[in-house]
Write an enzyme that holds these catalytic residues in place. Sequence first.
Site, PDB file in Angstrom:
ATOM      1  N   CYS A 172       6.256   1.609   4.837  1.00 14.59           N
ATOM      2  CA  CYS A 172       5.234   2.281   5.931  1.00 14.59           C
ATOM      3  C   CYS A 172       5.888   1.980   7.281  1.00 14.59           C
ATOM      4  O   CYS A 172       5.407   2.677   8.057  1.00 14.59           O
ATOM      5  CB  CYS A 172       3.766   1.458   5.941  1.00 14.59           C
ATOM      6  SG  CYS A 172       2.958   1.697   4.265  1.00 14.59           S
ATOM      7  N   HIS A 189       0.461   2.813  12.651  1.00 14.64           N
ATOM      8  CA  HIS A 189       0.314   2.841  11.255  1.00 14.64           C
ATOM      9  C   HIS A 189      -1.224   2.805  10.705  1.00 14.64           C
ATOM     10  O   HIS A 189      -1.838   1.621  11.310  1.00 14.64           O
ATOM     11  CB  HIS A 189       1.147   1.832  10.568  1.00 14.64           C
ATOM     12  CG  HIS A 189       0.989   1.750   9.055  1.00 14.64           C
ATOM     13  ND1 HIS A 189       1.103   3.124   8.187  1.00 14.64           N
ATOM     14  CD2 HIS A 189       0.754   0.763   7.967  1.00 14.64           C
ATOM     15  CE1 HIS A 189       0.944   2.668   6.927  1.00 14.64           C
ATOM     16  NE2 HIS A 189       0.824   1.487   6.838  1.00 14.64           N
ATOM     17  N   ASN A 198      -4.353   5.752   4.142  1.00 10.99           N
ATOM     18  CA  ASN A 198      -3.108   5.276   4.391  1.00 10.99           C
ATOM     19  C   ASN A 198      -2.256   6.088   3.392  1.00 10.99           C
ATOM     20  O   ASN A 198      -1.919   6.126   2.405  1.00 10.99           O
ATOM     21  CB  ASN A 198      -3.029   3.997   3.996  1.00 10.99           C
ATOM     22  CG  ASN A 198      -1.660   3.101   4.256  1.00 10.99           C
ATOM     23  OD1 ASN A 198      -0.694   3.758   4.410  1.00 10.99           O
ATOM     24  ND2 ASN A 198      -1.635   1.934   4.210  1.00 10.99           N
TER      25      ASN A 198
HETATM   26  O1  UT7 Z   1       0.502  -0.064   4.473  1.00 13.90           O
HETATM   27  C1  UT7 Z   1       0.262  -1.447   4.066  1.00 13.90           C
HETATM   28  C2  UT7 Z   1      -0.901  -1.553   2.992  1.00 13.90           C
HETATM   29  N1  UT7 Z   1      -1.668  -2.641   2.917  1.00 13.90           N
HETATM   30  C3  UT7 Z   1      -2.584  -2.917   3.795  1.00 13.90           C
HETATM   31  O2  UT7 Z   1      -2.567  -2.871   4.854  1.00 13.90           O
HETATM   32  C4  UT7 Z   1      -3.793  -3.845   3.156  1.00 13.90           C
HETATM   33  C5  UT7 Z   1      -4.257  -4.865   4.196  1.00 13.90           C
HETATM   34  N2  UT7 Z   1      -5.587  -5.622   3.430  1.00 13.90           N
HETATM   35  C6  UT7 Z   1      -6.696  -4.887   3.303  1.00 13.90           C
HETATM   36  O3  UT7 Z   1      -6.987  -3.805   4.183  1.00 13.90           O
HETATM   37  C7  UT7 Z   1      -7.933  -5.590   2.825  1.00 13.90           C
HETATM   38  O4  UT7 Z   1      -7.219  -6.926   2.159  1.00 13.90           O
HETATM   39  C8  UT7 Z   1      -8.564  -4.682   1.547  1.00 13.90           C
HETATM   40  C9  UT7 Z   1      -9.390  -3.825   2.109  1.00 13.90           C
HETATM   41  C10 UT7 Z   1      -7.702  -4.018   0.679  1.00 13.90           C
HETATM   42  C11 UT7 Z   1      -9.219  -5.667   0.811  1.00 13.90           C
HETATM   43  O5  UT7 Z   1     -10.518  -6.467   1.464  1.00 13.90           O
HETATM   44  P1  UT7 Z   1     -10.381  -7.928   1.320  1.00 13.90           P
HETATM   45  O6  UT7 Z   1     -11.718  -8.392   2.320  1.00 13.90           O
HETATM   46  O7  UT7 Z   1      -9.257  -8.778   1.588  1.00 13.90           O
HETATM   47  O8  UT7 Z   1     -10.898  -7.787  -0.265  1.00 13.90           O
HETATM   48  P2  UT7 Z   1     -10.530  -8.865  -1.072  1.00 13.90           P
HETATM   49  O9  UT7 Z   1      -9.350  -8.210  -2.126  1.00 13.90           O
HETATM   50  O10 UT7 Z   1     -10.228 -10.398  -0.981  1.00 13.90           O
HETATM   51  O11 UT7 Z   1     -11.830  -8.625  -2.273  1.00 13.90           O
HETATM   52  C12 UT7 Z   1     -12.977  -9.180  -2.042  1.00 13.90           C
HETATM   53  C13 UT7 Z   1     -14.286  -9.128  -2.764  1.00 13.90           C
HETATM   54  C14 UT7 Z   1     -13.832  -9.324  -4.652  1.00 13.90           C
HETATM   55  O12 UT7 Z   1     -14.877  -9.413  -5.094  1.00 13.90           O
HETATM   56  P3  UT7 Z   1     -15.325 -11.067  -5.435  1.00 13.90           P
HETATM   57  O13 UT7 Z   1     -14.136 -11.540  -6.272  1.00 13.90           O
HETATM   58  O14 UT7 Z   1     -15.606 -11.706  -4.040  1.00 13.90           O
HETATM   59  O15 UT7 Z   1     -16.585 -10.488  -6.291  1.00 13.90           O
HETATM   60  C15 UT7 Z   1     -13.324  -7.899  -4.643  1.00 13.90           C
HETATM   61  O16 UT7 Z   1     -13.263  -7.635  -6.290  1.00 13.90           O
HETATM   62  O17 UT7 Z   1     -14.545  -7.429  -2.654  1.00 13.90           O
HETATM   63  C16 UT7 Z   1     -14.096  -7.034  -4.033  1.00 13.90           C
HETATM   64  N3  UT7 Z   1     -13.759  -5.626  -3.722  1.00 13.90           N
HETATM   65  C17 UT7 Z   1     -14.337  -4.656  -3.836  1.00 13.90           C
HETATM   66  N4  UT7 Z   1     -15.622  -4.474  -3.992  1.00 13.90           N
HETATM   67  C18 UT7 Z   1     -16.243  -3.038  -3.919  1.00 13.90           C
HETATM   68  C19 UT7 Z   1     -12.278  -5.297  -3.628  1.00 13.90           C
HETATM   69  N5  UT7 Z   1     -12.165  -3.915  -3.232  1.00 13.90           N
HETATM   70  C20 UT7 Z   1     -13.379  -3.478  -3.462  1.00 13.90           C
HETATM   71  C21 UT7 Z   1     -13.697  -2.195  -3.300  1.00 13.90           C
HETATM   72  N6  UT7 Z   1     -15.166  -1.985  -3.713  1.00 13.90           N
HETATM   73  N7  UT7 Z   1     -13.090  -1.017  -3.387  1.00 13.90           N
END
Ligand code: UT7
Length: 333
Positions: free
Chosen positions: A112, A260, A290
Amino acid sequence: MNGIKILGTGSYTPEFTADNDKFSEILDTSDEWIFPRTGIKQRHIATDVPNYYMGTQAALKALENAGVSPEAVELIIVSTCTPDFFYPAMSCLIQKKIGAKNAACFDVNSACTGFITSLDIAQKYLACGKYKNVLIVSSEKLSQQTDYTDRASSILFGDAAGAVLLTASDKRFSSYMRAEGDEFEALYCKINYDNANCPWYGDIDKFYENRFDTDQKRNFLVQDGKAVYKFAVNAMAEAVRNAAAEENLDLSELDIVIPHQANLRIIEKATEMLGIPSEKVYTNIEHMGNVSSACIPVALDELNRAGKLHEGMTICFVGFGAGLTYGSAIVET
Ligand code: UT7
């Protein structure tokens, strides 16, 4: 002549869009979860064209916008981490399609951060006088590496291409580029040489360590979202501060910041840490998602087409991505 002048910009976004409701049809997710956490409402997906087609369209528009003929382009740098071929470089395919027969071509992959890396390289070639017109094309088809069964990553990414045509100027330019290779497992897409048939291969997977999943045989993006998020906020702030320091620029002198577009929360946090007011920060993540290295040039083209790009502006580009790489470039137009 250390500066760069933006002669023209162009972009291409596929027609097909997937909004958050479309994702809730295929995954256990919702607009109520996605939008507040990411700032994303929809992304464009290239359902029927290859990556290089998008890059070609963006390049043609940049040339048209600049009023410069393809034959006058002396270097094409393509940034992509989602190429159609291992080789040739995508820049060669785009060269053929636009008819830039006098250009040297190579591709850059810093994920990216690719547009900023390309800009930094272009500036060096322009400053030394080797080339007069340099075309950067950042073209990304993330949909071909996205695991649409993974709700935590698939909702983030889209497809698009952006292009800029540059020449040298006597204005200010500064940059800062770094990488944290130690953190590479936080975001990767491993090449799956499924059909390799070398009869003397041993156990190559033993060379991979730590969090890296050697069973990950698919050509899909794998991400530790929390690790990337944590890294990104500080990396963006560090990159902007250092790029500004190189030219003794006060951050209040920046007219616009084009970051970005990975997550709106990351952008807000990093720019708040830098004391940059939100009205100076350009975002298009809500309708684009993204699109990796294409985020910044697509946003730049949107600004340009809206008549908001003027001479004498100081623009700050800042990004981060797999690597983990990060960087910033400050350009006086
Ligand atoms: O170009 C670079 C690319 N990458 C990035 O910049 C990524 C940066 N990170 C992020 O933007 C965030 O970490 C995300 C938006 C990807 C995820 O958010 P998070 O708050 O870190 O979520 P997580 O992966 O820790 O998940 C927390 C909870 C989980 O459920 P449990 O285990 O607590 O029950 C996930 O399963 O949220 C759940 N979850 C969702 N629920 C509904 C994760 N994604 C989703 C979803 N819809 N799309």
